[in-house]
Design an enzyme around this catalytic site. Structure first.
Site, PDB file in Angstrom:
ATOM      1  N   LEU A 520      24.648 -16.176  -2.215  1.00  0.00           N
ATOM      2  CA  LEU A 520      24.531 -15.408  -2.770  1.00  0.00           C
ATOM      3  C   LEU A 520      23.375 -14.431  -2.325  1.00  0.00           C
ATOM      4  O   LEU A 520      22.808 -13.489  -2.273  1.00  0.00           O
ATOM      5  CB  LEU A 520      25.309 -14.774  -4.703  1.00  0.00           C
ATOM      6  CG  LEU A 520      26.595 -14.899  -4.524  1.00  0.00           C
ATOM      7  CD1 LEU A 520      26.270 -14.776  -6.841  1.00  0.00           C
ATOM      8  CD2 LEU A 520      27.235 -13.202  -4.345  1.00  0.00           C
ATOM      9  N   GLY A 521      22.714 -16.019  -2.548  1.00  0.00           N
ATOM     10  CA  GLY A 521      21.180 -15.218  -2.671  1.00  0.00           C
ATOM     11  C   GLY A 521      20.405 -16.608  -2.237  1.00  0.00           C
ATOM     12  O   GLY A 521      20.961 -18.014  -2.885  1.00  0.00           O
ATOM     13  N   ARG A 522      19.969 -17.404  -1.803  1.00  0.00           N
ATOM     14  CA  ARG A 522      18.751 -17.775  -1.651  1.00  0.00           C
ATOM     15  C   ARG A 522      17.251 -17.545  -2.461  1.00  0.00           C
ATOM     16  O   ARG A 522      16.498 -16.839  -1.841  1.00  0.00           O
ATOM     17  CB  ARG A 522      18.309 -18.483  -1.315  1.00  0.00           C
ATOM     18  CG  ARG A 522      18.386 -18.759   0.715  1.00  0.00           C
ATOM     19  CD  ARG A 522      18.342 -19.260   1.579  1.00  0.00           C
ATOM     20  NE  ARG A 522      19.477 -19.916   2.017  1.00  0.00           N
ATOM     21  CZ  ARG A 522      20.375 -21.163   1.928  1.00  0.00           C
ATOM     22  NH1 ARG A 522      18.829 -21.679   2.253  1.00  0.00           N
ATOM     23  NH2 ARG A 522      21.238 -21.909   2.737  1.00  0.00           N
ATOM     24  N   SER A 525      13.762 -21.371  -6.346  1.00  0.00           N
ATOM     25  CA  SER A 525      14.547 -21.936  -7.337  1.00  0.00           C
ATOM     26  C   SER A 525      15.883 -22.681  -7.360  1.00  0.00           C
ATOM     27  O   SER A 525      15.822 -23.479  -7.583  1.00  0.00           O
ATOM     28  CB  SER A 525      14.282 -21.376  -9.059  1.00  0.00           C
ATOM     29  OG  SER A 525      15.567 -20.031  -8.240  1.00  0.00           O
ATOM     30  N   GLY A 526      15.743 -22.049  -5.781  1.00  0.00           N
ATOM     31  CA  GLY A 526      17.700 -22.720  -6.123  1.00  0.00           C
ATOM     32  C   GLY A 526      18.718 -21.971  -4.731  1.00  0.00           C
ATOM     33  O   GLY A 526      18.049 -20.174  -5.195  1.00  0.00           O
ATOM     34  N   VAL A 528      22.046 -19.870  -4.727  1.00  0.00           N
ATOM     35  CA  VAL A 528      23.611 -19.354  -5.999  1.00  0.00           C
ATOM     36  C   VAL A 528      24.360 -18.900  -5.253  1.00  0.00           C
ATOM     37  O   VAL A 528      24.189 -18.368  -3.484  1.00  0.00           O
ATOM     38  CB  VAL A 528      22.408 -17.549  -6.631  1.00  0.00           C
ATOM     39  CG1 VAL A 528      23.203 -17.598  -7.646  1.00  0.00           C
ATOM     40  CG2 VAL A 528      21.053 -17.643  -6.681  1.00  0.00           C
ATOM     41  N   LYS A 542      23.611 -22.085  -9.981  1.00  0.00           N
ATOM     42  CA  LYS A 542      22.424 -22.307  -8.982  1.00  0.00           C
ATOM     43  C   LYS A 542      22.041 -23.430  -9.228  1.00  0.00           C
ATOM     44  O   LYS A 542      22.220 -23.761 -10.039  1.00  0.00           O
ATOM     45  CB  LYS A 542      21.399 -21.223  -9.795  1.00  0.00           C
ATOM     46  CG  LYS A 542      19.967 -21.370  -9.158  1.00  0.00           C
ATOM     47  CD  LYS A 542      19.351 -20.173  -9.674  1.00  0.00           C
ATOM     48  CE  LYS A 542      18.057 -19.662  -8.362  1.00  0.00           C
ATOM     49  NZ  LYS A 542      17.690 -19.098  -8.943  1.00  0.00           N
ATOM     50  N   ASP A 639       8.163 -15.136 -13.422  1.00  0.00           N
ATOM     51  CA  ASP A 639       8.764 -14.765 -11.916  1.00  0.00           C
ATOM     52  C   ASP A 639       9.112 -13.781 -12.579  1.00  0.00           C
ATOM     53  O   ASP A 639      10.099 -13.628 -11.725  1.00  0.00           O
ATOM     54  CB  ASP A 639       8.865 -15.576 -11.209  1.00  0.00           C
ATOM     55  CG  ASP A 639       9.471 -15.667  -9.841  1.00  0.00           C
ATOM     56  OD1 ASP A 639       8.466 -14.846  -9.403  1.00  0.00           O
ATOM     57  OD2 ASP A 639      10.189 -16.321  -8.980  1.00  0.00           O
TER      58      ASP A 639
END
Ligand SMILES: *[C@@H]1O[C@H](CO)[C@@H](O)[C@H](O)[C@H]1NC(C)=O
Ligand SMILES: *[C@@H]1O[C@H](CO)[C@@H](O)[C@H](O)[C@H]1NC(C)=O
Ligand SMILES: *[C@@H]1O[C@H](CO)[C@@H](O)[C@H](O)[C@H]1NC(C)=O
Ligand SMILES: *[C@@H]1O[C@H](CO)[C@@H](O)[C@H](O)[C@H]1NC(C)=O
Ligand SMILES: *[C@@H]1O[C@H](CO)[C@@H](O)[C@H](O)[C@H]1NC(C)=O
Ligand SMILES: *[C@@H]1O[C@H](CO)[C@@H](O)[C@H](O)[C@H]1NC(C)=O
Ligand SMILES: *[C@@H]1O[C@H](CO)[C@@H](O)[C@H](O)[C@H]1NC(C)=O
Length: 812
Positions: A520-522, A525-526, A528, A542, A639
């Site tokens: 889904l995305g990055r 922090s990691g 997903v 995640k 954040d």
């Protein structure tokens, strides 16, 4: 037909015959006998039955129960403390209107104390009320005015009527529900030889926080037929399945928790639809004296080190010392129980003292058996009686126990709540060192009795054959989340207990994400991934990159995050901590992140309209305010940026990645939060100075997000000069806004110039100016001049309300 089905057929036939033979009313002069199963009064709609209830093969009480439940649920008993013999006892309606219960030998055990010349009959109503009627339908006596542990809908309590918890043998326990001396409906723990403790509503809350009204002398409380409880003191709670036509009961259970139950339509079992304590350990004195309630994760009892259980089948009796301390002769030591507290019963109170002097105070007092000490504040509370012990997950308070010096105290005997671990489960190697009570199980003795009952019931072949073991439900309700949603304060804890927050194995997540296929995305922090759990719930999984904590600490942090529940925060469903893997499982949010929608290029089909932008600003403010001010612990997000603001199908914003600041190390080994964590462009100035990091860093980032919502563009892309640092751009914009906001009413054209041109002037003037003012104050260099998220929320709410009541303030 085989033998079994023949038997079943016969049983149901007999059942049917007796059911038709069951009585509808008991006329004056007649009686019901124990041992004859047909001697049962039924309510007209057959919901309730009244007669002799066998608590053991030879002992019965005269009771009212639900007739259609899988396991017999007694709602009222005449003689709980003095059962009668199961054969030959009877209850008779005298001609004077009194019900008289007599034992086998004719001895009178209980009487309803009525004397009237015109009694007609006793009758069980559809409400579950057993009444004795006189001529002209006068009610001479009713069971509703002498409840035991259960209140049925429309049954009232008042200052002279109370509920007392009872166990499966109907023996009264030490908890009761009654009015206190301020006429507030309260739960009491009535300990033998001690004062009574009120443990609900929260005794540490003020009367305003309790939302109660004291000294309303027309004391009353009633559960209405829709499932809402109303008290004269403004007590109010509601079943989660409110409104449905269903059978309910409000019972003060033996574990001291007040629970509202609804009968499920299938199978006749009960589900809990409200309870006073989602976290059972908060019930006062659950584990008795010297006992500590620990989460294993099931709430359980342990004795404090050096003590042993008096009666493992009844933890309310507490623990006794293995070795008695005699004050003069013995040498003593103090054993530290971290994160543990015992409520009240302080010998004295000392403030701002050192640990050493607190020890001295306790040593010098023969009656002192230990003390509570609050590190940091220096509060010291010596105690003689240790009651109401709870091992919390965190907290600054600790207990120091005074024990004989030569007593060995193994590490495993120190109570420690384990919200996810398996450490304290019975059956593991350490369990022989201490005893664990299961509140979720029946007591052993009542199980034996149930077995007897089963046998006995089978022989007599009637109703008793329907018996099933009890489920003492602190964990029953598994309703869908939306059925529970709303503004319940109890909900967060409630849901965690119903197993929504849990630990996943790595393998489960590999299956759910089809080997981490659907990215889904990055982010920093990691990465997903999308996943589908076994129950078809879509989740975001995640994989955390660089976690600086061991498994145990990780769990601790996560358990805090797991308890956070707010509609503007992404719900965390669980985690995985298998070997090197540290994975978060959270709610899957339909519409992706705000940046994609707000800064999308021309081809993106959705343009966020003004009211949507305003609602996003308000939702984010609410979510952050909740994190900062109302959470169990202070959580600074660190954040906040559009990438971390997700939008659901109704464009309601949900903040993601909160609580990660503490978990992640960004390429370093230091756990300190004060290293730079955020994202360039959203960073408050104090990140680069050496000032400590507070919640105000999130306020600053929120200010940037506000500007971006107004502008519909990234700050870093606004008015860009070559090579200009984003911080400089931001500073310039803020200065200009500040100047413009000083201008008075005449020259306001700059406002529509500032707002996203794609909106074509379709925005709310008042809301826009408020958002600008708020953004400017959030972006103050001096963090003490920035507002809190709470006041930021208030500011936005104030213009939200204005426009909802006064729609004229439309677009400029
Ligand atoms: C019940 O009573 C009978 C007869 O008095 C006796 O034989 C039997 O042992 C009793 N059962 C129990 C469980 O006490
Ligand atoms: C009935 O009266 C007797 C004697 O006055 C008393 O001991 C008993 O508790 C009363 N019973 C009830 C049910 O009120
Ligand atoms: C409580 O209710 C009962 C029965 O309705 C009544 O007899 C009694 O007087 C009431 N007590 C108070 C204090 O209102
Ligand atoms: C009474 O209860 C309601 C809802 O529980 C609450 O909104 C209200 O403020 C309470 N009233 C007082 C005076 O506490
Ligand atoms: C109790 O009295 C107050 C005022 O005297 C009234 O407003 C309230 O409705 C009464 N409550 C009940 C349950 O009768
Ligand atoms: C401790 O003292 C109590 C009461 O004085 C006594 O009943 C108990 O047996 C003693 N326990 C031990 C282990 O000596
Ligand atoms: C608690 O429950 C477990 C499993 O159900 C059982 O093995 C154990 O004996 C129970 N412990 C007590 C003290 O009842």
């Amino acid at each position: 037909m085989d033998a079994v089905s023949t038997l079943v057929f016969l049983l149901s036939l007999i059942h049917l015959i007796f059911q038709t033979h069951a009585l509808n009313a008991l006329s004056s002069g007649s009686s019901l006998s124990a041992g004859s199963s047909s001697d049962v009064l039924r309510s007209p709609d057959s919901t309730f039955a009244c007669g002799f209830y066998n608590i053991s093969p030879n002992a019965s009480t005269f009771s009212i129960w639900f007739s259609n439940t899988a396991e017999r649920t007694v709602v009222w008993s005449a003689n709980p403390l003095r059962p009668v013999y199961s054969w030959g006892s009877k209850v008779r309606l005298g001609s004077d209107g009194s019900l008289v219960l007599s034992d086998y030998g004719g001895q009178i055990v209980w009487t309803s104390n009525v004397s009237s010349s015109d009694a007609e009959q006793a009758q069980l109503l559809d409400t579950g009320n057993l009444i004795v009627k006189g001529k002209g339908d006068i009610i001479l006596w009713q069971s509703f005015t002498s409840p035991t542990d259960t209140l049925l809908p429309t049954q009232r309590i008042n200052a002279t009527i109370n509920l007392v918890s009872t166990n499966r043998l109907l023996i009264p326990g030490h908890y009761s529900l009654r009015f206190d001396d301020q006429f507030l409906i309260s739960l009491f723990d009535d300990q033998k030889d001690l004062l009574s403790f009120i443990y609900w509503p929260d005794p540490s809350a003020t009367i305003w926080q309790k939302l109660r009204i004291p000294f309303m002398s027309n004391t009353s409380g009633v559960l209405d037929s829709l499932g809402q409880f109303h008290g004269s003191d403004n007590t109010s709670f509601m079943a989660s399945d409110w409104g449905m036509r269903t059978i309910r009961r409000l019972t003060l259970d033996y574990d001291g928790n007040l629970r509202l139950y609804s009968l499920k339509e299938d199978g006749g079992t009960w589900s809990v639809t409200w309870m006073a304590f989602p976290q059972l350990c908060n019930v006062h004195g659950l584990c008795g004296r010297n006992g500590v309630c620990v989460y294993t994760p099931v709430p359980s009892c342990m004795c404090t080190p050096g003590f042993e259980a008096i009666d493992p089948s009844d933890w309310g009796k507490g623990c006794r010392p293995k070795i008695n301390i005699t004050c003069e002769e013995q040498e003593v030591k103090f054993v530290h129980l971290p994160n543990t507290n015992f409520m009240g019963l302080d010998l004295s109170v000392h403030r701002s003292v050192s640990l050493g002097s607190c020890k001295k105070i306790c040593l010098s007092d023969c009656n002192c058996n230990g003390f509570a000490y609050w590190q940091g504040i220096g509060d010291c509370y010596p105690k003689s009686i240790l009651l109401g012990g709870v091992s919390q997950q965190r907290g600054t308070g600790s207990i120091y126990l005074k024990l004989p010096k030569d007593l060995e105290v193994p590490e495993s005997s120190i109570p420690r709540s384990q919200f996810f671990g398996t450490k304290y489960w019975p059956g593991c190697s350490e369990s022989d060192k201490y005893i664990i009570a299961n509140f979720s199980n029946t007591h052993e003795s009542s199980q034996n009795i149930s077995k007897y009952l089963y046998l006995y019931g089978f022989l007599s072949a009637i109703f008793l054959a329907e018996l099933v073991f009890i489920i003492l439900g602190w964990f029953i309700l598994r309703k869908e989340r939306n059925q529970l949603s709303g503004a319940w304060p109890a909900e967060a804890g409630y849901e965690m207990i119903t197993n929504h927050f849990r630990r996943y194995t790595y393998r489960e997540l590999v299956t759910a994400t089809r080997k981490f296929k659907d990215e889904l995305g990055r982010g920093a922090s990691g990465i997903v991934y999308k996943g589908i759990l076994k129950n078809n719930r879509a989740v975001a999984v995640k994989k955390l990159g660089d976690v600086n904590q061991g498994g145990e600490e990780f769990q601790q942090e996560l358990s805090v995050i797991g308890r956070i529940y707010h509609m503007n925060l992404v719900r965390v469903w669980g985690f995985c901590s298998d070997g090197p893997h540290r994975i978060l499982v959270s709610e899957y949010v339909e519409n992706g992140s705000l940046d994609k929608m707000l800064f999308g290029d021309e081809c993106s089909e959705i343009l966020l309209r003004w009211h949507q932008r305003f609602n996003i600003a308000l939702g984010v403010a609410r979510g952050l305010a909740y994190l900062h001010h109302e959470c169990l612990e202070w959580v600074i997000h660190c954040d906040v940026k559009p990438e971390n603001i997700l939008l659901d199908e109704n464009l309601v914003p949900k903040i993601a990645d909160f609580g990660l600041a503490k978990l992640l190390s960004r390429g370093g080994s230091n756990i300190n939060v004060s290293r730079i964590q955020g994202t360039r462009g959203y960073l408050a100035p104090e990140w680069v100075s050496s000032l400590p990091i507070t919640a105000k860093v999130d306020v600053y980032s929120f200010g940037v997000v506000l500007l971006e919502l107004l502008k519909g563009a990234r700050i870093s892309d606004m008015e860009k000069d070559e090579d200009e640092e984003v911080e400089m751009v931001l500073g310039r914009i803020v200065r200009k806004l500040k100047e413009n906001l000083q201008l008075d009413g005449t020259e306001q054209y700059w406002i529509s110039d500032f707002i996203d041109a794609r909106l074509e002037g379709d925005f709310n003037y008042l809301q826009a100016v408020t958002m600008m003012k708020l953004a400017v104050s959030c972006l103050e260099e001096d963090r003490s001049r920035r507002p809190t998220m709470e006041s930021a929320t208030e500011m936005l709410v104030s213009v939200d309300e204005v426009t909802s009541t006064n729609r004229v303030a439309g677009a400029v």
